[in-house]
Design a protein around this motif. Structure first.
Motif, PDB file in Angstrom:
ATOM      1  N   GLN B  33       5.183  -5.419   2.507  1.00 41.96           N
ATOM      2  CA  GLN B  33       4.088  -4.612   3.049  1.00 41.96           C
ATOM      3  C   GLN B  33       3.932  -4.916   4.526  1.00 41.96           C
ATOM      4  OE1 GLN B  33       1.129  -5.938   0.392  1.00 41.96           O
ATOM      5  NE2 GLN B  33       1.180  -4.088  -0.846  1.00 41.96           N
ATOM      6  N   GLU B 149       7.186  -0.675   3.039  1.00 38.20           N
ATOM      7  CA  GLU B 149       5.903  -0.274   2.466  1.00 38.20           C
ATOM      8  C   GLU B 149       5.844   1.239   2.303  1.00 38.20           C
ATOM      9  OE1 GLU B 149       2.339  -1.796   4.275  1.00 38.20           O
ATOM     10  OE2 GLU B 149       1.061  -0.582   2.983  1.00 38.20           O
ATOM     11  N   THR B 155       2.575   3.685   0.990  1.00 36.78           N
ATOM     12  CA  THR B 155       1.390   3.454   1.813  1.00 36.78           C
ATOM     13  C   THR B 155       1.813   2.847   3.143  1.00 36.78           C
ATOM     14  OG1 THR B 155       1.112   1.262   0.865  1.00 36.78           O
ATOM     15  CG2 THR B 155      -0.131   3.040  -0.154  1.00 36.78           C
ATOM     16  N   TYR B 159      -2.925   2.396   3.568  1.00 37.16           N
ATOM     17  CA  TYR B 159      -3.366   3.790   3.569  1.00 37.16           C
ATOM     18  C   TYR B 159      -2.337   4.657   2.835  1.00 37.16           C
ATOM     19  CZ  TYR B 159      -4.891   8.314   5.327  1.00 37.16           C
ATOM     20  OH  TYR B 159      -5.327   9.605   5.412  1.00 37.16           O
ATOM     21  N   PRO B 160      -2.768   5.409   1.827  1.00 42.08           N
ATOM     22  CA  PRO B 160      -1.819   6.157   0.980  1.00 42.08           C
ATOM     23  C   PRO B 160      -1.223   7.388   1.678  1.00 42.08           C
ATOM     24  CG  PRO B 160      -4.060   6.595   0.281  1.00 42.08           C
ATOM     25  CD  PRO B 160      -4.173   5.598   1.377  1.00 42.08           C
ATOM     26  N   GLU B 163       0.615  10.015  -0.659  1.00 36.42           N
ATOM     27  CA  GLU B 163      -0.317  10.766  -1.485  1.00 36.42           C
ATOM     28  C   GLU B 163      -1.017  11.837  -0.654  1.00 36.42           C
ATOM     29  OE1 GLU B 163      -2.899   8.118  -3.742  1.00 36.42           O
ATOM     30  OE2 GLU B 163      -4.330   9.769  -3.879  1.00 36.42           O
TER      31      GLU B 163
END
Lengths: 207, 205
Positions: B33, B149, B155, B159-160, B163
């Motif tokens: 990440q 990540e 994300t 923060y997605p 999506e």
């Protein structure tokens, strides 16, 4: 050209170096301690709140905690049951957690954490996925234990972690100890519980 | 060597990860990440810069026979300091990095720069060398953290992205391999490949 150093010089040099390093570390450690303790306490409150499904951030943990949780002698009560602390040892170090039980000693929420279990193996106990497995299990006549290929219909059995046998055994031992210490607690607390209104509805649901 | 080169070279021609191949362990471990990657990058940069400076200041007093131990004491003191500060100010990140902060002590970049540079160079040059190498390491870590990540979890900094772009609804899936350490190694390999094709003089004959 190379300078030569006498043995006495080397001894004194290393002694002074180590003492200076120790002094610096002590000063920093003592001065940062209050902040670190605050973080740890907030984290503990977050964990406890999580067992009853309240998602708190580090900032509002204290506030929500005061609203939802009452501290009792060595355990905690919430609107609808008790939360018992778990303490034990994993493979590499301490593991701990909290179990929220309703009046029928059914687990309504669980959370686990560890100091230094292997990431990806024993460390998996800290994941939500693992904690979810405990929901609906019971701590009434016997403790919950972890087992390989657990029987999901058995209310005292939870799937262990593959590759994390030592940690899983630690969790089982921790649950057994907590069961001994807090046996009968959730039924006693019912009598002293001030929140009669919700407990009534809960019992109806169980019937 | 000019002072500016000390900062500039570690970014490309003498990058600690791509060319010196130091510090690869932590670069595989913490880059799943972006956030831990950035914190790790900053921590290593702070430690290697200060350690270089301190060891360079002490260099004429350090008896050669115990120089590694002296370097270790300096590095571990700094690492414990960093760890304490992280625990006090960014507790979540320090939990996520857990053992890796402690492992900065054994990060080859730190020891490598101390032995190769700070023991024989003046403080200011050592300071710049540490900063350059720390930043050179950071660049790679941040690139890896970004790619892993984004494609591994969909994300960025939590923060997605995927999506929000609505990719899942048209059948996009996260690549699970991206969050495994082996994928970081493959990515580093690809970066080294690209880097060497640009800098032919780095290729061995």
């Amino acid at each position: 050209m190379k300078k030569t150093f006498s043995n006495t010089y080397i001894f004194i040099y290393s002694a002074v170096l180590v003492v200076v390093a120790a002094l610096i570390l002590t000063v920093v450690s003592v001065s940062l301690k209050p902040l670190q303790t605050k973080n740890q306490q907030a984290e503990q409150k977050q964990m406890i709140l999580k067992t009853i499904g309240v998602d708190a951030t580090r900032d509002n943990a204290a506030e929500l905690y005061a609203k939802h949780i009452t501290e009792a002698d060595g355990y905690y009560t919430f609107d609808g049951g008790v939360i018992i602390p778990l303490k034990g040892t994993g493979l590499w170090g301490p593991i701990w957690g909290y179990l929220a039980l309703d009046e029928s000693s059914t687990v309504v929420g669980a959370v686990f954490d560890h100091k230094g279990e292997t990431p990806g193996l024993g460390g998996e106990i800290a994941t939500d996925k693992f904690a979810q497995r405990f929901i609906g299990k019971k701590m009434d006549t016997q403790a919950i234990h972890l087992a390989k290929n657990a029987d999901h219909s058995n209310p005292y059995e939870v799937d262990a972690i593959s590759g994390g046998t030592m940690t899983s055994n630690g969790v089982t031992a921790m649950l057994a100890k907590a069961f001994e210490d807090y046996k009968g607690l959730s039924s006693n607390s019912r009598i002293s519980s001030s929140s009669r209104d919700t407990s009534n509805t809960r019992e109806e649901v169980q019937l | 060597m000019k002072n500016f080169d000390l900062i500039k070279l570690p970014f490309s021609k003498n990058n600690p990860i791509l060319v010196q191949v130091l510090g690869v362990c932590s670069c595989l471990a913490v880059t799943a990440q972006l956030k831990p990657a950035v914190v790790m990058a900053l921590s290593v940069t702070v430690v290697v810069t200060l350690a270089n400076l301190i060891v360079s200041l002490l260099r004429n007093t350090i008896p050669p026979r115990i120089r590694i131990i002296v370097q270790l004491v300096v590095v571990s003191t700094l690492v414990v300091l960093v760890d304490q500060v992280l625990k006090a100010y960014v507790y979540d990140v320090s939990k996520q990095l857990s053992v890796f902060v402690g492992l900065i002590i054994t990060n080859c970049i730190v020891m490598g720069r101390l032995e190769a540079f700070a023991m024989v160079q003046k403080p200011w040059a050592s300071f710049l060398d540490g900063l350059g190498n720390g930043l050179g390491y950071s660049v790679i870590l941040i690139v890896l953290g970004f790619v892993r990540e984004l494609f591994g979890s969909g994300t960025l900094w939590g923060y997605p992205v995927m999506e929000k772009l609505g990719l899942y609804s048209i059948g996009y899936e996260n690549n699970g391999l991206m969050i495994m350490p082996p994928m970081a190694l493959i990515l580093v390999g690809l970066i080294i490949w690209a880097h060497r094709s640009k800098n032919k003089d780095l290729c061995e004959q």
